[in-house]
Structure formats: structure tokens, C-alpha cells
Design an enzyme around this catalytic site. Sequence first.
Site, short mmCIF file in Angstrom:
data_model
loop_
_atom_site.label_atom_id
_atom_site.label_comp_id
_atom_site.label_asym_id
_atom_site.label_seq_id
_atom_site.Cartn_x
_atom_site.Cartn_y
_atom_site.Cartn_z
N CYS A 1 0.84 -1.20 0.00
CA CYS A 1 0.00 0.00 0.00
C CYS A 1 0.87 1.25 0.00
CB CYS A 1 -0.93 -0.01 1.22
SG CYS A 1 -2.12 1.34 1.24
N CYS A 2 1.91 1.27 0.83
CA CYS A 2 2.81 2.42 0.88
C CYS A 2 3.51 2.61 -0.46
CB CYS A 2 3.86 2.23 1.98
SG CYS A 2 3.25 2.51 3.65
N CYS B 1 -3.15 3.47 9.97
CA CYS B 1 -1.87 2.88 10.36
C CYS B 1 -1.17 3.64 11.49
CB CYS B 1 -0.93 2.81 9.16
SG CYS B 1 -1.62 1.91 7.75
N CYS C 1 8.29 2.94 5.75
CA CYS C 1 7.39 2.75 4.62
C CYS C 1 8.15 2.67 3.29
CB CYS C 1 6.37 3.89 4.55
SG CYS C 1 7.14 5.51 4.32
N CYS D 1 -0.65 7.66 7.96
CA CYS D 1 -2.02 7.49 7.50
C CYS D 1 -2.93 7.11 8.67
CB CYS D 1 -2.09 6.41 6.42
SG CYS D 1 -1.30 6.89 4.87
#
Length: 242
Positions: A116-117, A208, A233, A205
Site C-alpha cells: 500500500c505504501c 496505520c 514505509c 495514515c
Amino acid sequence: MSNTALNIVDIDNTLATQSPQQILRYALEQFDNIAISFSGAEDVVLVDMAHKIRPDIKVFSLDTGRLHAETYQFIEKVRNHYNIDIQIAMPNGPDVEALVKQKGLFSFYQDDHKECCGIRKIAPLRATLGDLDAWITGQRKDQSPGTRAVIPVIQEDKAFAGEGRSLTKFNPLANWSSAQVWDYIRTYGVPYNALHDRGFVSIGCEPCTRPTGPGQHEREGRWWWEEATKKECGLHAVNIDA
């Protein structure tokens, strides 16, 4: 080791004994095409310092699409406080859509956060850095003993340089502590994210990030479901890979 690398080491040895303001002044004198990566308390301290040296300093921020409302408000507060333009770098829509369609909105809880990162943060950062000769970050050595303990004040960023070009990375606050950052913020009335008043120390985020408790390291509020030595990340991959 190349002559360029040796020169970087020599410069780092000199800059490491200087103040963040002196390091910033050196960076801004050496590079016209340079920008500050802005997201947190450390970064806004750098914006404040750099703005006093070069009022038209370039600043960019990554909008992953998953930030807290308070973080968006913070970005606007900084934009208005310093009367600066903040370039907002966003992820590629089709890439985000494909990930969500395939794995849902919270796949990072089952896999890990890197996929996702990679889409929401690394790709937009790579595109932004592709137009720069140098960038400035708010990394501190004590933020993450496992990955940031030996970060230099200046380094060649081989992770994001791209083929056939060089990219220089400055970390003016490398030798500062969190206490020094907050002493500066309070002394000079620097804007900060309202989430800090609610126990958030390191803010990323919304899904997270969570507040840290007494005695917890600041990075323990990030990706708390993962092993402690992996609290990165990929934005600062050069810390590990270079």
C-alpha cells in the site's frame, strides 16, 4: 568508493558539527532546485528555518488519500502561516483502484504495509523527486534505532536518484532530539498537527497510526501490528539500502 562519495563523507563530517540552520543554509546555497518534504513536526521546523533563509523555498507533501482530517488542516495551516505554495503529490488513481479492488481497503493488516505504501507514498515521491536535484527531510537518528541510528546530515540518495542522474539528500535535524524539535516549536510559535495534543507522536495514515502510551517509543504508534524493526514505509529506503 568514488570521489563523489568521498566528498560527501567529508562534507558530512563538517556539517555534522553545525546547527540545523547552518546545514540548511549550506543546502540552499548549493542547490537552487531543492525542496523540503513536509508532513510532521520536524518538517515544519525545517520549513520555518528555511523560510527565514529563502522565503520562496519549495515544499511538497504526500497526500496518500488516507490521512487524518487534522493532517489536511495542518497542511493548510502551514501554507497560510508562511504564505507558501505546498505541492501536493498524490498516488496514481488506477493503481489505488486496482489494489482496493483486488485486496480491499485494509489489506495491509493481513499482508504488510509495504504494498500500500508503495502505491500511495513511494510512487508519488519518486515522481516528485524526479524533478529535483536535492531534497530535505526531517529525519532524526533517535526516531528509529533500527533504521535511522546512523543517518548522516548529507547523503547521496541512490534509492530515488534514477538512472543517469544524482540526487542529494539533507537531514539537518539528524542529531536533534524530539525535545529539541518541540522546544523550537514552542519558542517560535510554529504550527503543528493538532493530533500531537492527543498523544500522537509519529503521524502517518489514519488506519496505520495510533497514539503512543507512556514509555513507548514514538515509532510504536506506526504499523503497530508489525515487527518493531520494520517501522519504515520506504520513503527513506536509502537508510538501509545505500
